[in-house]
Design an enzyme around this catalytic site. Structure first.
Site, PDB file in Angstrom:
ATOM      1  NE  ARG A 126     -16.051  12.826 -26.418  1.00 30.26           N
ATOM      2  CZ  ARG A 126     -17.161  13.264 -25.840  1.00 30.26           C
ATOM      3  NH1 ARG A 126     -17.114  14.187 -24.905  1.00 30.26           N
ATOM      4  NH2 ARG A 126     -18.330  12.764 -26.203  1.00 30.26           N
TER       5      ARG A 126
ATOM      6  CE  LYS B 250     -17.259  15.300 -20.028  1.00 26.55           C
ATOM      7  NZ  LYS B 250     -16.272  14.224 -19.920  1.00 26.55           N
TER       8      LYS B 250
HETATM    9  C1  7PJ Z   1     -16.180  11.653 -22.609  1.00 24.69           C
HETATM   10  C2  7PJ Z   1     -16.372  10.690 -23.583  1.00 24.69           C
HETATM   11  C3  7PJ Z   1     -14.856  11.899 -22.139  1.00 24.69           C
HETATM   12  C4  7PJ Z   1     -14.137  10.210 -23.680  1.00 24.69           C
HETATM   13  C5  7PJ Z   1     -18.268  11.544 -23.042  1.00 24.69           C
HETATM   14  C6  7PJ Z   1     -19.866  14.451 -22.270  1.00 24.69           C
HETATM   15  C7  7PJ Z   1     -20.261  13.097 -21.825  1.00 24.69           C
HETATM   16  N1  7PJ Z   1     -15.374   9.963 -24.131  1.00 24.69           N
HETATM   17  N2  7PJ Z   1     -17.700  10.629 -23.838  1.00 24.69           N
HETATM   18  N3  7PJ Z   1     -13.878  11.135 -22.713  1.00 24.69           N
HETATM   19  N4  7PJ Z   1     -17.370  12.192 -22.284  1.00 24.69           N
HETATM   20  N5  7PJ Z   1     -13.116   9.505 -24.189  1.00 24.69           N
HETATM   21  O1  7PJ Z   1     -19.442  14.721 -23.383  1.00 24.69           O
HETATM   22  O2  7PJ Z   1     -20.054  15.337 -21.415  1.00 24.69           O
HETATM   23  O3  7PJ Z   1     -14.569  12.715 -21.251  1.00 24.69           O
HETATM   24  S1  7PJ Z   1     -19.975  11.807 -23.016  1.00 24.69           S
END
Ligand code: 7PJ
Length: 262
Positions: A238, A204
């Protein structure tokens, strides 16, 4: 949790896995590398991203979900804010619903109350198109905790059991650089709510802006944030780079559990 993006404009590997065969290869690699959950997102939530129709989102997500469930035994999480996508995804075997809007959209609470899968409630200030313009909090940790309490209450009132809920402070979703690092520094504060924490910092801007590096140069930064998040008590991390993250987290685990090593 390994990230599989199927949006054509996803910021870090946009468009690369649009084709099902390629996506399945990526899923297989992530499983072999140690991912236990695959997160599929059919709506880009990168800052400034356009909205996606339910038809388009279903067309991106459902065939892939079906193919993964036919070919692998892995938990699949669906990154969506649409009740219709949640409902269909669960009928095709989705194991987790990951909602960056924390079930605030129409009918989401209702649909989820009629199911039993775990739900990730993420915090976002504002909406993707404008959320990074001027994020503002009275008390960052307190405001996000209050949001979580309010969403937990909404779930309980709708008939969703507390045991199904996972909390995520939403790194990069309406937060300044300083606020993102405060969240990482104080992530364990959310443990007071008694639910598992999911942390998503992989590749990010909080990494790129701090280190002045492009998306392809953010691995070391991503690994470091993953380690800090786990040390702060996060249960689910994640990430895009599964192998490297699993290695890094295994080192942390060994350090915390040296007494059970030979
Ligand atoms: C996140 C997400 C996060 C959860 C995205 C990216 C943007 N879901 N979906 N947490 N970020 N739960 O991957 O940079 O931080 S999309």
């Amino acid at each position: 949790m390994g990230i599989l993006n199927v949006t054509p404009d996803s910021f870090s590997d946009g468009g690369k896995f649009l084709h099902t065969d390629l996506a399945l290869q990526q899923v297989e690699a992530m499983i072999n590398d140690g991912a236990t959950i695959i997160d599929i997102g059919g709506e880009s939530t990168r800052p400034g991203a356009a909205e996606v129709s339910e038809t388009d989102e279903l067309a991106r997500v459902i065939p892939l979900l079906k193919a993964i469930k036919e070919n692998f035994t892995v938990e699949v999480s669906i990154d969506t804010s649409k009740a219709g996508v949640m409902e269909q995804a669960i009928s095709y075997g989705a194991d987790i619903i990951n909602d960056v809007r924390a079930l605030q959209n129409d009918n989401c609470l209702n649909v989820m109350a009629n199911t039993t899968v775990p739900i990730c409630l993420m915090h976002m200030q504002g909406l993707p198109r404008t959320m990074q313009q001027a994020p503002k909090y009275n008390d960052l940790i307190g405001d996000i905790s209050d949001f979580f309490k309010q969403r937990i209450d909404a779930c309980l009132t709708a008939g969703i059991a507390r045991e199904r809920l996972i909390l995520d402070p939403g790194f990069g979703f309406g937060k300044t650089l300083s606020q993102n690092y405060q969240l990482l520094n104080q992530l364990s504060a959310f443990k007071a709510l008694g639910l598992p924490i999911l942390s998503g910092t992989s590749r990010k801007s909080m990494i790129g802006n701090l280190l002045s590096c492009e998306v392809t140069e953010r691995l070391a930064g991503s690994l470091t944030t993953a380690i800090i998040a786990m040390q702060q008590g996060a249960s689910i991390i994640r990430v895009h780079d599964v192998k490297e993250t699993v290695d890094a987290l295994n080192i942390l685990k060994a350090t915390n559990n040296y007494h059970v090593l030979n």
